[in-house]
Design a protein around this motif. Structure first.
Motif: not given
Length: 387
Positions: A292-321
């Motif tokens: 999956x590409x984040x742009x496609x996930x964003x387009x369907x509003x599938x990022x949500x706060x119900x998963x701490x691991x998903x939030x941690x993954x997003x923050x880890x990606x932003x640390x790199x870029x």
């Protein structure tokens, strides 16, 4: 000929009754080739009708005489065939000129002058193209037993006309036609419309490989179709039970579960059914695997706060870029969903610096408004209008 005689008789009666009623018979002067003839109006019409009658008799006698001889019969037959051929050719031209309504009329006239099963079959085709199921059925029957099993176009017209009135019946007819013509492009294209109307997503799912082959849908359009088919199918199973939905997902080959469109449709179905945590896990797994590409996930509003691991993954990606616009937007989505408006404001503010847009400024205004900063919210909304 009969209607001409009837018309002349009516005119004569009018010509006789009118002058007699007024007391004036009226006169007519006819001059031709130096000869002048003066007669009454009544006399002129009487002579005319007599002349027509005589001419009709003469023509009838000539036809009878000609029909008694071999050459005469041949001439009459050829004359009739020539007329039929001319009308037939006219019908073909109209058919090629994309005017099936006129073509149906011309070809039916040609058939009346020279009955032929092939002309009847061609008339049935013209009627099918004109979407006239009644005439198409009539001419198909006229075509005879040779064409009994060659009625795909007729069935397509019939199904197309019934799909708006009774999608369930159209669905039944369509499945029957598909069994007989599983690889016909026209059948498959109509099946796509029929099964969408009837909500038969399972049947559409099975047809997707063939639809990809025969439809003229652009890749993006086909992806949307595939997404809708699988989403509707997953939702239907999920409404029965979570187990049924999971079994439907696991029944797919691993290659299909790795397909971005299908994985997104599964995640969206889970979110739609209220299972946010599992939806987030499906998304996270796809992102980690690169499916999956984040742009496609964003387009369907599938990022949500119900998963701490998903939030941690997003923050880890932003640390790199830190300036990755897709993950900045994802972080903003998660923060807004979690009502962490301060985090959302920081992500959106940075995103507005990198890629300003009306949508981003509107969300930024919402974040400021939620934080109680009406002035900054107003400024963000102004920027949204400016973009």
């Amino acid at each position: 000929m009969k209607w001409i005689i009837a018309l002349v008789v009516i005119i004569i009666l009018g010509a006789i009754i009118g002058p007699l009623a007024s007391g004036n018979a009226g006169y007519v002067l006819v001059q031709f080739a130096g000869v002048a003839i003066e007669t009454t109006v009544v006399g002129l019409f009487v002579v005319t009708i007599v002349a027509i009658a005589v001419l009709s008799v003469v023509v009838s006698l000539l036809r009878r005489l000609l029909s008694k001889t071999r050459q005469g019969r041949k001439w009459l037959a050829n004359r009739s065939e020539r007329k039929a051929q001319n009308i037939f050719q006219q019908g073909i031209r109209e058919l090629l000129d994309d005017n099936p309504e006129k073509a149906t009329e011309s070809l039916s006239k040609a058939y009346k002058k020279s009955p032929d099963n092939n002309i009847a079959a061609l008339t049935a085709i013209a009627a099918c193209l004109n979407k006239d199921a009644g005439k198409a059925t009539y001419w198909h029957d006229e075509a005879g037993a040779f064409y009994d099993n060659a009625d795909t176009l007729l069935q397509l017209v019939s199904i197309e006309q019934s799909v708006k009135k009774d999608p369930t019946e159209a669905d039944k007819e369509m499945r029957s036609l598909l069994e007989a013509k599983p690889h016909s492009a026209n059948v498959l294209k109509l099946a796509y419309r029929v099964f969408k109307a009837s909500g038969n997503w399972q049947q559409l799912k099975e047809l997707l490989p063939e639809l990809r082959r025969v439809t003229d849908l652009a890749p993006a359009e086909f992806d949307r179709l595939e997404y809708q088919v699988y989403f509707e199918r997953f939702v239907a199973e999920g409404r029965k039970s979570n187990e049924m939905l999971y079994n439907e997902w696991r029944s797919l080959p691993s290659k299909q579960r790795s397909d971005a469109t299908i994985r997104l449709s599964y995640a969206a179905a889970l979110k739609h059914l209220g299972d946010y945590e599992v939806s987030a896990r499906v998304v996270l797994k796809g992102l980690k695997r690169g499916e999956l590409q984040p742009a496609a996930v964003n387009s369907l509003h599938l990022f949500n706060a119900k998963s701490e691991k998903l939030l941690e993954f997003v923050q880890a990606q932003l640390k790199q870029d830190p300036e990755n616009r897709d993950y900045l937007y994802a972080l903003a989505q998660i923060a807004m969903d979690n009502q962490d408006f301060s985090l959302a404001q920081r992500a959106l503010k940075k995103l507005a610096e990198i890629e300003p847009s009306s949508h981003v400024y509107r969300l930024l205004g919402n974040a400021y408004h939620a934080l109680g900063d009406s002035q900054l919210a107003a400024n963000a909304y102004k920027e949204a209008l400016a973009h």
